[in-house]
Design a protein around this motif. Structure first.
Motif, PDB file in Angstrom:
ATOM      1  N   VAL A  25       0.840  -1.206   0.000  1.00 14.93           N
ATOM      2  CA  VAL A  25       0.000   0.000   0.000  1.00 14.93           C
ATOM      3  C   VAL A  25       0.871   1.251   0.000  1.00 14.93           C
ATOM      4  CG1 VAL A  25      -1.739   1.294   1.287  1.00 14.93           C
ATOM      5  CG2 VAL A  25      -1.871  -1.204   1.170  1.00 14.93           C
ATOM      6  N   ILE A  26       1.899   1.247   0.846  1.00 17.78           N
ATOM      7  CA  ILE A  26       2.813   2.391   0.896  1.00 17.78           C
ATOM      8  C   ILE A  26       3.546   2.543  -0.433  1.00 17.78           C
ATOM      9  CG2 ILE A  26       4.874   3.311   2.015  1.00 17.78           C
ATOM     10  CD1 ILE A  26       3.954   1.971   4.587  1.00 17.78           C
ATOM     11  N   ASP A  27       3.944   1.425  -1.031  1.00 16.11           N
ATOM     12  CA  ASP A  27       4.625   1.467  -2.320  1.00 16.11           C
ATOM     13  C   ASP A  27       3.722   2.080  -3.390  1.00 16.11           C
ATOM     14  OD1 ASP A  27       6.703   1.042  -4.092  1.00 16.11           O
ATOM     15  OD2 ASP A  27       5.998  -0.938  -4.661  1.00 16.11           O
ATOM     16  N   ALA A  28       2.441   1.763  -3.347  1.00 13.00           N
ATOM     17  CA  ALA A  28       1.507   2.345  -4.311  1.00 13.00           C
ATOM     18  C   ALA A  28       1.249   3.826  -4.029  1.00 13.00           C
ATOM     19  CB  ALA A  28       0.190   1.569  -4.287  1.00 13.00           C
ATOM     20  N   MET A  29       1.266   4.195  -2.743  1.00  5.77           N
ATOM     21  CA  MET A  29       1.017   5.593  -2.381  1.00  5.77           C
ATOM     22  C   MET A  29       2.134   6.519  -2.842  1.00  5.77           C
ATOM     23  SD  MET A  29      -0.568   5.198   1.462  1.00  5.77           S
ATOM     24  CE  MET A  29      -0.465   6.969   1.731  1.00  5.77           C
ATOM     25  N   VAL A  30       3.330   5.977  -3.039  1.00  6.84           N
ATOM     26  CA  VAL A  30       4.441   6.797  -3.523  1.00  6.84           C
ATOM     27  C   VAL A  30       4.105   7.406  -4.879  1.00  6.84           C
ATOM     28  CG1 VAL A  30       6.834   6.709  -4.323  1.00  6.84           C
ATOM     29  CG2 VAL A  30       6.199   5.567  -2.211  1.00  6.84           C
ATOM     30  N   ASP A  31       3.363   6.670  -5.694  1.00  8.40           N
ATOM     31  CA  ASP A  31       3.012   7.149  -7.037  1.00  8.40           C
ATOM     32  C   ASP A  31       1.800   8.066  -7.043  1.00  8.40           C
ATOM     33  OD1 ASP A  31       5.084   5.727  -8.235  1.00  8.40           O
ATOM     34  OD2 ASP A  31       3.871   3.907  -8.368  1.00  8.40           O
ATOM     35  N   LEU A  32       1.215   8.327  -5.884  1.00  5.27           N
ATOM     36  CA  LEU A  32       0.007   9.156  -5.835  1.00  5.27           C
ATOM     37  C   LEU A  32       0.196  10.539  -6.439  1.00  5.27           C
ATOM     38  CD1 LEU A  32      -2.940   9.223  -4.894  1.00  5.27           C
ATOM     39  CD2 LEU A  32      -2.141  10.071  -2.679  1.00  5.27           C
ATOM     40  N   PRO A  33       1.324  11.235  -6.173  1.00  4.83           N
ATOM     41  CA  PRO A  33       1.497  12.553  -6.821  1.00  4.83           C
ATOM     42  C   PRO A  33       1.517  12.501  -8.344  1.00  4.83           C
ATOM     43  CG  PRO A  33       2.980  12.323  -4.958  1.00  4.83           C
ATOM     44  CD  PRO A  33       2.365  10.973  -5.176  1.00  4.83           C
ATOM     45  N   PHE A  34       1.877  11.345  -8.927  1.00  3.26           N
ATOM     46  CA  PHE A  34       1.828  11.218 -10.381  1.00  3.26           C
ATOM     47  C   PHE A  34       0.388  11.241 -10.898  1.00  3.26           C
ATOM     48  CE2 PHE A  34       6.077   8.792 -10.390  1.00  3.26           C
ATOM     49  CZ  PHE A  34       6.775   9.979 -10.584  1.00  3.26           C
ATOM     50  N   ALA A  35      -0.511  10.574 -10.176  1.00  6.18           N
ATOM     51  CA  ALA A  35      -1.899  10.425 -10.631  1.00  6.18           C
ATOM     52  C   ALA A  35      -2.799  11.556 -10.165  1.00  6.18           C
ATOM     53  CB  ALA A  35      -2.457   9.081 -10.146  1.00  6.18           C
ATOM     54  N   LEU A  36      -2.446  12.171  -9.045  1.00  3.02           N
ATOM     55  CA  LEU A  36      -3.304  13.208  -8.475  1.00  3.02           C
ATOM     56  C   LEU A  36      -3.133  14.528  -9.225  1.00  3.02           C
ATOM     57  CD1 LEU A  36      -5.221  13.528  -5.994  1.00  3.02           C
ATOM     58  CD2 LEU A  36      -3.274  14.532  -4.789  1.00  3.02           C
ATOM     59  N   PRO A  37      -4.244  15.157  -9.660  1.00  2.00           N
ATOM     60  CA  PRO A  37      -4.116  16.483 -10.290  1.00  2.00           C
ATOM     61  C   PRO A  37      -3.427  17.468  -9.354  1.00  2.00           C
ATOM     62  CG  PRO A  37      -6.316  15.590 -10.619  1.00  2.00           C
ATOM     63  CD  PRO A  37      -5.623  14.675  -9.655  1.00  2.00           C
ATOM     64  N   THR A  38      -2.539  18.255  -9.904  1.00  2.89           N
ATOM     65  CA  THR A  38      -1.753  19.150  -9.053  1.00  2.89           C
ATOM     66  C   THR A  38      -2.627  20.165  -8.323  1.00  2.89           C
ATOM     67  OG1 THR A  38      -1.350  20.559 -10.988  1.00  2.89           O
ATOM     68  CG2 THR A  38       0.320  18.912 -10.449  1.00  2.89           C
ATOM     69  N   ALA A  39      -3.709  20.601  -8.949  1.00  2.80           N
ATOM     70  CA  ALA A  39      -4.603  21.551  -8.283  1.00  2.80           C
ATOM     71  C   ALA A  39      -5.241  20.916  -7.052  1.00  2.80           C
ATOM     72  CB  ALA A  39      -5.674  22.018  -9.255  1.00  2.80           C
ATOM     73  N   VAL A  40      -5.610  19.649  -7.156  1.00  2.00           N
ATOM     74  CA  VAL A  40      -6.185  18.944  -6.002  1.00  2.00           C
ATOM     75  C   VAL A  40      -5.162  18.846  -4.876  1.00  2.00           C
ATOM     76  CG1 VAL A  40      -7.166  16.759  -5.217  1.00  2.00           C
ATOM     77  CG2 VAL A  40      -7.756  17.645  -7.479  1.00  2.00           C
ATOM     78  N   ALA A  41      -3.915  18.537  -5.245  1.00  2.00           N
ATOM     79  CA  ALA A  41      -2.858  18.470  -4.238  1.00  2.00           C
ATOM     80  C   ALA A  41      -2.664  19.824  -3.564  1.00  2.00           C
ATOM     81  CB  ALA A  41      -1.554  18.010  -4.884  1.00  2.00           C
ATOM     82  N   GLY A  42      -2.694  20.889  -4.351  1.00  2.00           N
ATOM     83  CA  GLY A  42      -2.520  22.222  -3.778  1.00  2.00           C
ATOM     84  C   GLY A  42      -3.638  22.596  -2.828  1.00  2.00           C
ATOM     85  N   ILE A  43      -4.873  22.287  -3.203  1.00  2.00           N
ATOM     86  CA  ILE A  43      -6.013  22.590  -2.329  1.00  2.00           C
ATOM     87  C   ILE A  43      -5.932  21.776  -1.043  1.00  2.00           C
ATOM     88  CG2 ILE A  43      -8.521  22.437  -2.129  1.00  2.00           C
ATOM     89  CD1 ILE A  43      -8.661  23.006  -5.136  1.00  2.00           C
ATOM     90  N   ALA A  44      -5.577  20.486  -1.166  1.00  2.00           N
ATOM     91  CA  ALA A  44      -5.475  19.634   0.018  1.00  2.00           C
ATOM     92  C   ALA A  44      -4.387  20.127   0.967  1.00  2.00           C
ATOM     93  CB  ALA A  44      -5.199  18.197  -0.418  1.00  2.00           C
TER      94      ALA A  44
END
Length: 283
Positions: A103-122
């Protein structure tokens, strides 16, 4: 008798196991020309039309200089942080087996899939003065959102996967017997890490730093929300380019973009030279 140039030419033209060298080479050159060379050439050409005096006035403008300092400075700091902690994360994922590792290994790739605007708002919601983390840090006098520190956190978030995924395959190739042999010969953990393991990881670490730094310099979506975009304080260069475009000041926008392009090329050249040196030194 076939001369050396003729032999070289014959080797260059001899058929490959997979045919289509000429077609694929032509497509690659055409693709790079249309997607990269022509836009960059147009950018430089538009900036050159300003004249040296106007270009220098824009380049030395206090707001432009400060925005460039913030963009490159925060990207450098974030990439340096990612080099340390990204390498540690990669080491843990490769060397240890524990519940939730996949699960942690998959979470490392989350910034690749997550829209940058969503990351910024979060991140803004989390680190704002009334956010979960921001409320805990406020009594300590630490303000994250709407400061350069917030920019660094956003760039650390989006740059971590570049370091982890670059270093991880190299760690997988290092046999555990190497560490055991070093320990058998009397090396402590510090010596094993820096004298035995690090030389083999150095080229990958430098590559991961270069990728994270390059991504951080041009990042926009995840930064503009948490940065606050205050001129001379937390305004990044990509945002300043957008502001100049909205003001229909295309000359200033292209000039700032050209400066960023030149600085990025210079930084990447230095990083590539360091990569070449590490490969020659450590193999």
């Amino acid at each position: 008798m076939i001369t050396a140039p003729a032999k070289a030419g014959w080797r260059f033209r001899q058929p490959s196991v997979i045919p289509g060298f000429g077609l694929t080479l032509g497509f690659s050159l055409a693709y790079l020309t249309l997607i990269i060379l022509i836009p960059l050439s147009g950018l430089v050409w538009r900036s050159a039309s300003l004249g040296w005096t106007d270009f220098w006035a824009i380049a030395t403008d206090r707001r432009t200089v400060k925005a460039l300092e913030i963009s490159f400075g925060t990207a450098f700091i974030a990439a340096s942080i990612n080099v340390v902690f990204g390498t540690i994360v990669a080491w843990v994922l490769v060397r240890y087996r524990f519940p939730g590792r996949r699960v942690i290994d998959a979470m490392v790739d989350l910034p690749f899939a997550l829209p940058t605007a969503v990351a910024g708002i979060a991140l803004t919601t989390l680190y704002s003065p009334k956010g979960w983390m921001g409320a805990l840090l406020a009594p300590l006098g630490i303000k994250v959102a709407y400061t350069p520190l917030g920019i660094v956190i956003a760039l650390v978030f989006i740059g971590l996967p570049f370091v982890v995924r670059t270093v991880q395959p190299i760690i997988e190739e290092i046999d555990k017997e190497v560490e055991e042999a070093a320990a058998t010969l009397g090396a402590n953990r510090f010596q094993t890490i820096f004298l035995v393991l690090f030389p083999g990881l150095a080229p990958a670490v430098v590559t991961g730093f270069a990728l994270a730094f390059a991504r951080g310099v041009g990042e926009y979506g995840s930064v503009i929300f948490i940065a606050g975009n205050l001129p001379y304080i937390s305004e990044i260069a990509p945002l300043l380019i957008v502001i100049r475009l909205e003001e229909y000041d295309y000359a200033a926008a292209t000039a700032i973009a050209t400066i960023m392009l030149a600085l990025s090329f210079a930084m990447l050249l230095v990083i590539n030279l360091i990569q070449s040196w590490t490969r020659k030194r450590y193999g």
